[in-house]
Design a protein around this motif. Structure first.
Motif, PDB file in Angstrom:
ATOM      1  N   GLY A   1     -28.899  -8.811   3.848  1.00  0.00           N
ATOM      2  CA  GLY A   1     -29.041  -9.794   2.783  1.00  0.00           C
ATOM      3  C   GLY A   1     -29.630  -9.235   1.504  1.00  0.00           C
ATOM      4  N   GLN A   2     -29.978  -7.940   1.487  1.00  0.00           N
ATOM      5  CA  GLN A   2     -30.486  -7.314   0.266  1.00  0.00           C
ATOM      6  C   GLN A   2     -29.376  -6.535  -0.423  1.00  0.00           C
ATOM      7  OE1 GLN A   2     -33.909  -4.934   1.521  1.00  0.00           O
ATOM      8  NE2 GLN A   2     -35.267  -6.439   0.582  1.00  0.00           N
ATOM      9  N   GLU A   3     -29.555  -6.361  -1.724  1.00  0.00           N
ATOM     10  CA  GLU A   3     -28.634  -5.549  -2.509  1.00  0.00           C
ATOM     11  C   GLU A   3     -29.405  -4.354  -3.055  1.00  0.00           C
ATOM     12  OE1 GLU A   3     -25.286  -6.904  -5.356  1.00  0.00           O
ATOM     13  OE2 GLU A   3     -27.013  -6.561  -6.653  1.00  0.00           O
ATOM     14  N   LEU A   4     -28.912  -3.153  -2.772  1.00  0.00           N
ATOM     15  CA  LEU A   4     -29.492  -1.924  -3.311  1.00  0.00           C
ATOM     16  C   LEU A   4     -28.901  -1.663  -4.686  1.00  0.00           C
ATOM     17  CD1 LEU A   4     -30.989   0.820  -3.198  1.00  0.00           C
ATOM     18  CD2 LEU A   4     -28.989   1.717  -1.965  1.00  0.00           C
ATOM     19  N   ARG A   5     -29.772  -1.461  -5.648  1.00  0.00           N
ATOM     20  CA  ARG A   5     -29.336  -1.126  -7.003  1.00  0.00           C
ATOM     21  C   ARG A   5     -30.011   0.186  -7.386  1.00  0.00           C
ATOM     22  NH1 ARG A   5     -30.294  -7.119  -9.821  1.00  0.00           N
ATOM     23  NH2 ARG A   5     -28.922  -8.261  -8.400  1.00  0.00           N
ATOM     24  N   ALA A   6     -29.233   1.168  -7.743  1.00  0.00           N
ATOM     25  CA  ALA A   6     -29.787   2.488  -8.046  1.00  0.00           C
ATOM     26  C   ALA A   6     -29.081   3.075  -9.260  1.00  0.00           C
ATOM     27  CB  ALA A   6     -29.636   3.417  -6.845  1.00  0.00           C
TER      28      ALA A   6
ATOM     29  N   SER B   1     -24.541  -3.954  -1.077  1.00  0.00           N
ATOM     30  CA  SER B   1     -25.191  -4.992  -0.274  1.00  0.00           C
ATOM     31  C   SER B   1     -25.039  -4.678   1.198  1.00  0.00           C
ATOM     32  CB  SER B   1     -24.585  -6.367  -0.574  1.00  0.00           C
ATOM     33  OG  SER B   1     -24.785  -6.726  -1.920  1.00  0.00           O
ATOM     34  N   SER B   2     -26.088  -4.963   1.946  1.00  0.00           N
ATOM     35  CA  SER B   2     -26.048  -4.674   3.375  1.00  0.00           C
ATOM     36  C   SER B   2     -25.266  -5.715   4.155  1.00  0.00           C
ATOM     37  CB  SER B   2     -27.463  -4.615   3.935  1.00  0.00           C
ATOM     38  OG  SER B   2     -28.106  -5.876   3.782  1.00  0.00           O
ATOM     39  N   SER B   3     -24.890  -6.827   3.520  1.00  0.00           N
ATOM     40  CA  SER B   3     -24.099  -7.875   4.173  1.00  0.00           C
ATOM     41  C   SER B   3     -22.667  -7.792   3.683  1.00  0.00           C
ATOM     42  CB  SER B   3     -24.677  -9.258   3.858  1.00  0.00           C
ATOM     43  OG  SER B   3     -23.799 -10.260   4.304  1.00  0.00           O
ATOM     44  N   LEU B   4     -21.713  -7.758   4.610  1.00  0.00           N
ATOM     45  CA  LEU B   4     -20.309  -7.698   4.209  1.00  0.00           C
ATOM     46  C   LEU B   4     -19.924  -8.887   3.354  1.00  0.00           C
ATOM     47  CD1 LEU B   4     -18.446  -6.440   7.396  1.00  0.00           C
ATOM     48  CD2 LEU B   4     -18.709  -5.256   5.228  1.00  0.00           C
ATOM     49  N   SER B   5     -20.509 -10.055   3.640  1.00  0.00           N
ATOM     50  CA  SER B   5     -20.117 -11.262   2.920  1.00  0.00           C
ATOM     51  C   SER B   5     -20.556 -11.222   1.477  1.00  0.00           C
ATOM     52  CB  SER B   5     -20.726 -12.494   3.597  1.00  0.00           C
ATOM     53  OG  SER B   5     -22.152 -12.423   3.548  1.00  0.00           O
ATOM     54  N   SER B   6     -21.575 -10.407   1.151  1.00  0.00           N
ATOM     55  CA  SER B   6     -22.057 -10.367  -0.226  1.00  0.00           C
ATOM     56  C   SER B   6     -21.866  -9.024  -0.869  1.00  0.00           C
ATOM     57  CB  SER B   6     -23.558 -10.732  -0.269  1.00  0.00           C
ATOM     58  OG  SER B   6     -24.296  -9.818   0.523  1.00  0.00           O
ATOM     59  N   ALA B   7     -21.263  -8.084  -0.172  1.00  0.00           N
ATOM     60  CA  ALA B   7     -21.053  -6.775  -0.763  1.00  0.00           C
ATOM     61  C   ALA B   7     -19.950  -6.835  -1.797  1.00  0.00           C
ATOM     62  CB  ALA B   7     -20.683  -5.757   0.332  1.00  0.00           C
ATOM     63  N   SER B   8     -19.971  -5.861  -2.687  1.00  0.00           N
ATOM     64  CA  SER B   8     -18.903  -5.765  -3.665  1.00  0.00           C
ATOM     65  C   SER B   8     -17.630  -5.326  -2.976  1.00  0.00           C
ATOM     66  CB  SER B   8     -19.293  -4.758  -4.747  1.00  0.00           C
ATOM     67  OG  SER B   8     -19.421  -3.486  -4.147  1.00  0.00           O
ATOM     68  N   PRO B   9     -16.449  -5.491  -3.596  1.00  0.00           N
ATOM     69  CA  PRO B   9     -15.199  -5.122  -2.956  1.00  0.00           C
ATOM     70  C   PRO B   9     -15.180  -3.687  -2.480  1.00  0.00           C
ATOM     71  CG  PRO B   9     -14.767  -6.424  -4.909  1.00  0.00           C
ATOM     72  CD  PRO B   9     -16.236  -6.174  -4.872  1.00  0.00           C
ATOM     73  N   SER B  10     -15.654  -2.744  -3.318  1.00  0.00           N
ATOM     74  CA  SER B  10     -15.597  -1.346  -2.935  1.00  0.00           C
ATOM     75  C   SER B  10     -16.555  -1.042  -1.813  1.00  0.00           C
ATOM     76  CB  SER B  10     -15.902  -0.461  -4.149  1.00  0.00           C
ATOM     77  OG  SER B  10     -17.133  -0.793  -4.699  1.00  0.00           O
ATOM     78  N   ALA B  11     -17.683  -1.765  -1.761  1.00  0.00           N
ATOM     79  CA  ALA B  11     -18.639  -1.524  -0.697  1.00  0.00           C
ATOM     80  C   ALA B  11     -18.130  -2.105   0.611  1.00  0.00           C
ATOM     81  CB  ALA B  11     -19.986  -2.128  -1.066  1.00  0.00           C
ATOM     82  N   SER B  12     -17.565  -3.334   0.568  1.00  0.00           N
ATOM     83  CA  SER B  12     -17.141  -3.986   1.800  1.00  0.00           C
ATOM     84  C   SER B  12     -15.964  -3.273   2.433  1.00  0.00           C
ATOM     85  CB  SER B  12     -16.775  -5.443   1.526  1.00  0.00           C
ATOM     86  OG  SER B  12     -15.719  -5.527   0.593  1.00  0.00           O
ATOM     87  N   ALA B  13     -15.216  -2.544   1.652  1.00  0.00           N
ATOM     88  CA  ALA B  13     -14.074  -1.835   2.201  1.00  0.00           C
ATOM     89  C   ALA B  13     -14.495  -0.647   3.045  1.00  0.00           C
ATOM     90  CB  ALA B  13     -13.160  -1.358   1.078  1.00  0.00           C
ATOM     91  N   THR B  14     -15.691  -0.124   2.825  1.00  0.00           N
ATOM     92  CA  THR B  14     -16.106   1.083   3.523  1.00  0.00           C
ATOM     93  C   THR B  14     -17.243   0.843   4.484  1.00  0.00           C
ATOM     94  OG1 THR B  14     -17.513   1.577   1.637  1.00  0.00           O
ATOM     95  CG2 THR B  14     -15.372   2.632   1.676  1.00  0.00           C
ATOM     96  N   ALA B  15     -17.982  -0.262   4.338  1.00  0.00           N
ATOM     97  CA  ALA B  15     -19.100  -0.527   5.233  1.00  0.00           C
ATOM     98  C   ALA B  15     -18.567  -1.224   6.469  1.00  0.00           C
ATOM     99  CB  ALA B  15     -20.144  -1.380   4.536  1.00  0.00           C
ATOM    100  N   SER B  16     -18.353  -0.457   7.538  1.00  0.00           N
ATOM    101  CA  SER B  16     -17.683  -1.006   8.704  1.00  0.00           C
ATOM    102  C   SER B  16     -18.600  -1.804   9.595  1.00  0.00           C
ATOM    103  CB  SER B  16     -17.042   0.126   9.505  1.00  0.00           C
ATOM    104  OG  SER B  16     -18.031   1.061   9.892  1.00  0.00           O
ATOM    105  N   ALA B  17     -19.904  -1.580   9.489  1.00  0.00           N
ATOM    106  CA  ALA B  17     -20.829  -2.298  10.363  1.00  0.00           C
ATOM    107  C   ALA B  17     -22.075  -2.640   9.583  1.00  0.00           C
ATOM    108  CB  ALA B  17     -21.175  -1.446  11.567  1.00  0.00           C
ATOM    109  N   SER B  18     -22.426  -3.900   9.582  1.00  0.00           N
ATOM    110  CA  SER B  18     -23.637  -4.328   8.900  1.00  0.00           C
ATOM    111  C   SER B  18     -24.693  -4.645   9.927  1.00  0.00           C
ATOM    112  CB  SER B  18     -23.369  -5.570   8.043  1.00  0.00           C
ATOM    113  OG  SER B  18     -22.525  -5.249   6.980  1.00  0.00           O
ATOM    114  N   PRO B  19     -25.975  -4.399   9.603  1.00  0.00           N
ATOM    115  CA  PRO B  19     -27.020  -4.722  10.547  1.00  0.00           C
ATOM    116  C   PRO B  19     -27.129  -6.226  10.723  1.00  0.00           C
ATOM    117  CG  PRO B  19     -27.940  -4.098   8.433  1.00  0.00           C
ATOM    118  CD  PRO B  19     -26.480  -3.849   8.349  1.00  0.00           C
ATOM    119  N   GLY B  20     -27.668  -6.647  11.851  1.00  0.00           N
ATOM    120  CA  GLY B  20     -27.847  -8.067  12.106  1.00  0.00           C
ATOM    121  C   GLY B  20     -28.950  -8.637  11.261  1.00  0.00           C
TER     122      GLY B  20
END
Length: 445
Positions: A288-293, A342-361
């Motif tokens: 549920g957090q978003e990393l911004r760097a 974002s660590s949540s697939l539902s809130s990740a950006s398109p490019s992030a959600s395409a590569t993040a295959s598993a999100s923590p519970g």
């Protein structure tokens, strides 16, 4: 001969309608993950101190030389200083120190003591400051090392970074103290002092000395060729001090692997990176957090043209989550880029959600590896040590909710593909209609 112009008018109306429709559709596109977040802030140590800048100006006899666009070096520096003073932000505390400005004699021992405040560091009366600058006449020797010590005293100590901007047309003619040794001495004191150097002459000895001073303190060196370049560079350095004065970066040291990388919390960090090196840092991100760097690498010495800086977020297994890149051509002294993930697939950006295959519970923490890479190479004869100054900003925020409706569809691609297909079809029909109309007109005439 007369021709019917109504088809042309219809064509203009149709194209205008297409442009309006396309603009309305595309205006809803979500920000790409590599774009700056805009609202991100780093809750690092802050103070109420104002930004402080001391400009050290060489007024030695060699500043009489008229080799910058047909004008003397001192007149170019004076005009640039006037423009900088006029543009000073209200909150900036600014001062001017001179070297070689008052002693006209031949006694070197006496001339090498010639450095003093022309205008004290503080809130600037612009009329008084410009009047003081107008009185300067090239006079004496070049005690750069002594002037740097004086500038450090002018700025004082504090929690925020102080900036010295040195403008000179030659190397120190009074050592000892050697200005490189003085710069190292000031850096070792841990007083948050950065020295940026600008050279009005272009010989190798002067360039090497100014590079050494800048390298020792994490500053930048610029080879100045025109009055406009000098003005723009000094304004940029003043603005940089103004942008960063509320935060003191924490020193860190990146590793070559994620397993051994330092763990970073939200804040601003400084490090040094060698040419063509990868440095890795680790950030724990909750569901549920978003990393911004973001990262900025200062190109503080002469480098080969066409380089890049890459910031990647990867999993601990090395899978890329998202990246940001910036390219340079040798004309800028800072390369910067950023990313969001974002660590949540539902809130990740398109490019992030395409590569993040598993999100923590829920409530779980995922370690994200931040990898900073550069493709810079030094020019011949340029020292590779120490590494290039690097500043990394890390922030964690609540993940942004996923956008809904048409914009979301555009972001994921299928509606965008449909829009482009329809636009292509309409464009083909329009140009076919124009061709038929032109043939009909040609036959009539």
């Amino acid at each position: 001969m007369t021709t019917d112009r109504r088809p042309t008018a219809r064509l203009g109306s149709l194209l205008a309608a297409l442009a309006i429709a396309g603009g309305a559709l595309l205006s809803g596109l979500p920000a790409h993950a590599d774009e700056p977040s805009g609202g991100a802030t780093a809750p690092a140590k802050t103070t109420g101190e104002a930004p402080r800048v001391d400009l050290v100006l060489d007024v030695s006899g060699s500043m009489r030389a008229a080799d910058i666009e047909g004008r003397s070096r001192i007149s170019v520096a004076q005009q640039s200083l006037n423009e900088v003073i006029d543009a000073l932000p209200a909150e900036t505390e600014f001062g001017i120190r001179t070297l070689g400005a008052t002693y006209p004699g031949n006694d070197k021992a006496q001339g090498c003591l010639d450095t003093q405040q022309l205008y004290p560091v503080g809130r600037t009366d612009k009329v008084e400051a410009k009047t003081a600058v107008a009185t300067l006449r090239p006079t004496g020797w070049t005690p750069i090392g002594l002037a740097l010590r004086g500038a450090a005293q002018d700025l004082g100590k504090g929690e925020t970074t102080r900036r010295v901007v040195l403008i000179t047309d030659g190397e120190d003619s009074c050592a000892p103290p050697d200005p490189c040794d003085v710069a190292r001495e000031l850096a070792a004191q841990g007083i948050h002092l950065v020295v940026d150097t600008l050279g009005l002459a272009h010989d190798d000895k002067t360039r090497q000395q100014l590079l050494c001073i800048a390298n020792a303190t994490g500053g930048t060196y610029t080879d100045v060729r025109t009055q406009a370049q000098l003005t723009e560079k000094v304004k940029q350095l003043v603005d940089r001090s103004n942008d960063t004065y509320t935060v003191t970066p924490t020193k860190t040291a990146g590793a070559d692997t994620c397993a051994t990388a330092p763990v970073l919390t939200p804040g601003v960090y400084s490090d040094r990176e060698k040419f063509s090196e990868h440095r890795v840092y680790r950030v724990p991100v909750k569901a549920g957090q978003e990393l911004r760097a973001s990262v900025s690498v200062s190109v503080d010495r002469a480098v080969a043209r066409d380089y890049g800086v890459l910031l990647q977020a990867t999993s601990t297994a090395g899978q890329e989550l998202v990246r940001g890149t910036d390219a340079g051509s040798g004309r800028t002294d800072v390369a910067s880029t950023g990313l969001r993930w974002s660590s949540s697939l539902s809130s990740a950006s398109p490019s992030a959600s395409a590569t993040a295959s598993a999100s923590p519970g829920a409530g779980a923490v995922q370690d994200v590896c931040l990898v900073v890479s550069n493709s810079l190479a030094p020019q011949a004869g340029v020292q590779a040590e120490p590494g290039l100054p690097l500043e990394l900003t890390v922030d964690l925020a609540a993940a942004s909710p996923a956008p809904n409706g048409l914009a979301m569809g555009l972001g994921h691609g299928w509606i965008l593909l449909l829009v482009l297909t329809l636009a292509g079809l309409l464009t083909g029909l329009v140009f076919g209609w124009i061709a038929r109309w032109r043939i009909a007109v040609w036959r009539e005439n």
